[in-house]
Design an enzyme around this catalytic site. Structure first.
Site, short mmCIF file in Angstrom:
data_model
loop_
_atom_site.label_atom_id
_atom_site.label_comp_id
_atom_site.label_asym_id
_atom_site.label_seq_id
_atom_site.Cartn_x
_atom_site.Cartn_y
_atom_site.Cartn_z
N LYS A 164 0.88 -1.17 0.00
CA LYS A 164 0.00 0.00 0.00
C LYS A 164 0.91 1.21 0.00
O LYS A 164 1.83 1.32 0.83
CB LYS A 164 -0.88 0.01 1.24
CG LYS A 164 -2.01 1.04 1.17
CD LYS A 164 -3.13 0.55 0.26
CE LYS A 164 -4.29 1.51 0.26
NZ LYS A 164 -5.51 0.94 -0.30
N SER A 232 -1.46 -1.60 -4.15
CA SER A 232 -2.60 -0.72 -3.95
C SER A 232 -2.09 0.62 -3.43
O SER A 232 -0.99 0.70 -2.86
CB SER A 232 -3.59 -1.33 -2.95
OG SER A 232 -4.20 -2.49 -3.46
N GLU A 303 -5.76 -5.51 -15.09
CA GLU A 303 -5.50 -4.27 -15.81
C GLU A 303 -6.15 -4.39 -17.19
O GLU A 303 -6.09 -5.45 -17.83
CB GLU A 303 -3.99 -4.07 -15.98
CG GLU A 303 -3.56 -2.89 -16.78
CD GLU A 303 -3.42 -1.62 -15.96
OE1 GLU A 303 -2.95 -0.62 -16.50
OE2 GLU A 303 -3.80 -1.64 -14.77
N VAL A 350 -7.57 -3.75 -9.00
CA VAL A 350 -7.30 -3.19 -10.32
C VAL A 350 -6.02 -2.35 -10.29
O VAL A 350 -5.41 -2.17 -9.24
CB VAL A 350 -8.52 -2.36 -10.78
CG1 VAL A 350 -8.56 -1.03 -10.07
CG2 VAL A 350 -8.54 -2.19 -12.29
N ALA A 352 -2.96 -2.53 -12.50
CA ALA A 352 -1.84 -3.49 -12.46
C ALA A 352 -0.70 -3.12 -13.40
O ALA A 352 -0.02 -4.01 -13.92
CB ALA A 352 -2.35 -4.89 -12.78
#
Length: 381
Positions: A164, A232, A303, A350, A352
């Site tokens: 993250k 992310s 993606e 999502v 990527a």
């Protein structure tokens, strides 16, 4: 000599509402996990998945408060890496996968490779570093620390790196400008893809998958990627939060992880390959019923293909001004993944870029190889 880490217990739990942590509390009350042994949580929340997806903050608070209420020290809980991916489009179901250490005396004993987890925080990432080699370097350094903490010396034993990282907001863009710095983009939503892609390259560098890219490669040279990265980004932090998941001998326990890649959005075989790589014995053409509760979860990045083509057919995701492609591709891949696993509580994230091949993405799978009854989800009609 790298110390042998403790064995890992890992469970997936449903989230019944946006701020619900009741299933985590139930695991602790039932003696499956100890609150002060939880070391990482990775989950999906039901918000919009965008810059202003505050469901991630609500879930984060709920899970940390639950651990504290069950006796885990407050300062320790603050340091636990909890990675929330917002957006449960389509059939994807809100859930959390919880990782906790186990007393080695209570774990299943084996010399076979078993699940191990390590985490680290990078040095603070400045807004003007997002999208540049400076961020790649800081991420790569943190990945190496997390590997060491997981007791992993061979990068081949790393099967999943969940991160993250910060993205750009109006506030951080203004901060950079106040110091005479410029940023890669002033479009905050675009900076989500940028942050994830730069982080993916940092992971690839750390694991020796690629050489150090140039600034010009970032978001442009899609042939450079990591096969194990799952990145992310959000507004919650100003550092790279890194969780390395792999296998090590001598750890013990009942779980093992494997990985592969989806070559495109419809590549169900890539998901099955990851499950098999984790060690589950399956038929040549398996069905979800063959899993028999032995799958804990799959972790997938996806993606949209840059050419707008899947299996030779064009789609309109990149041209759609009503529904952003983030939501469309996540929904599509979530459906493919759930059809494989038989469980809609799959981690599909999502954005990527530099994570798997263009139009595809990495897949990690954790399976239960324990000698007794399987701990995973089973659906019966």
């Amino acid at each position: 000599m790298t110390p042998v880490p403790e064995p890992i217990e890992v469970r997936k739990v449903p989230i019944h509402s946006v701020s619900d942590a009741s299933e985590l509390i139930k695991l602790i009350d039932d003696g499956v996990l100890e609150a002060n042994r939880v070391i990482a949580i990775i989950g999906k929340t039901e918000g919009n998945g965008g810059v202003n997806d505050y469901t991630r903050i609500l879930a984060d608070r709920s899970f940390r408060e639950a651990l504290i209420s069950k006796g885990a020290p407050t300062e320790q809980v603050r340091q636990i890496p909890i990675v929330w991916s917002g957006g449960t489009d389509g059939v994807i179901s809100p859930h959390a996968t919880i990782f906790a250490t186990v007393d080695p005396a209570k774990a299943e004993q084996t010399d076979e490779p078993r699940l191990t987890v390590g985490f680290a925080m990078s040095e603070p990432i400045l807004p003007e570093e997002i999208g540049y080699v400076g961020m790649i370097t800081k991420v790569a350094d943190a990945v190496k620390v997390a590997m060491e903490r997981a007791g992993i010396t061979d990068p081949a034993d790393v099967h999943y790196v969940q991160t993250k990282t910060p993205l750009l907001t109006i506030h951080t863009i203004r901060d950079a400008k106040s110091r005479g710095k410029s940023v890669w983009t002033e479009h905050t939503h675009e900076s989500m893809d940028l942050s994830n892609g730069t982080t993916g390259l940092g992971i690839a560098v750390a694991l020796g998958e690629i050489d150090m890219p140039t600034n010009a490669d970032i978001m442009h040279n899609r042939s450079l990627y990591s096969a194990v990265a799952s990145c992310s980004s959000g507004v919650e932090l100003d550092q790279a939060q890194v969780v390395v998941v792999g296998n090590a001998r001598g750890v013990g326990g009942r779980y093992r992880i494997g990985h592969d890649v989806m070559q495109d959005a419809l590549d169900a075989d890539g998901i099955w390959a990851a499950i098999k790589d984790a060690g589950l014995d399956l038929p040549d053409r398996p069905r979800s019923s063959d899993i028999e509760g032995r799958l804990v979860n799959v972790f997938i990045k996806c993606e949209v293909s840059q050419d707008g083509i899947v299996h030779g057919r064009r789609n309109a995701m990149l041209d759609d001004s009503d529904v952003h492609w983030h939501r469309q591709i996540k929904s599509a891949v979530g459906g493919v993944a759930a059809s494989v696993t038989g469980d809609p509580a799959v981690f599909v994230s999502v954005s990527a870029a530099h994570q798997g091949p263009d139009g595809g993405g990495p897949v990690a799978a954790i399976v239960d190889l324990g000698s007794d009854e399987a701990t995973g989800y089973r659906y019966s009609r």
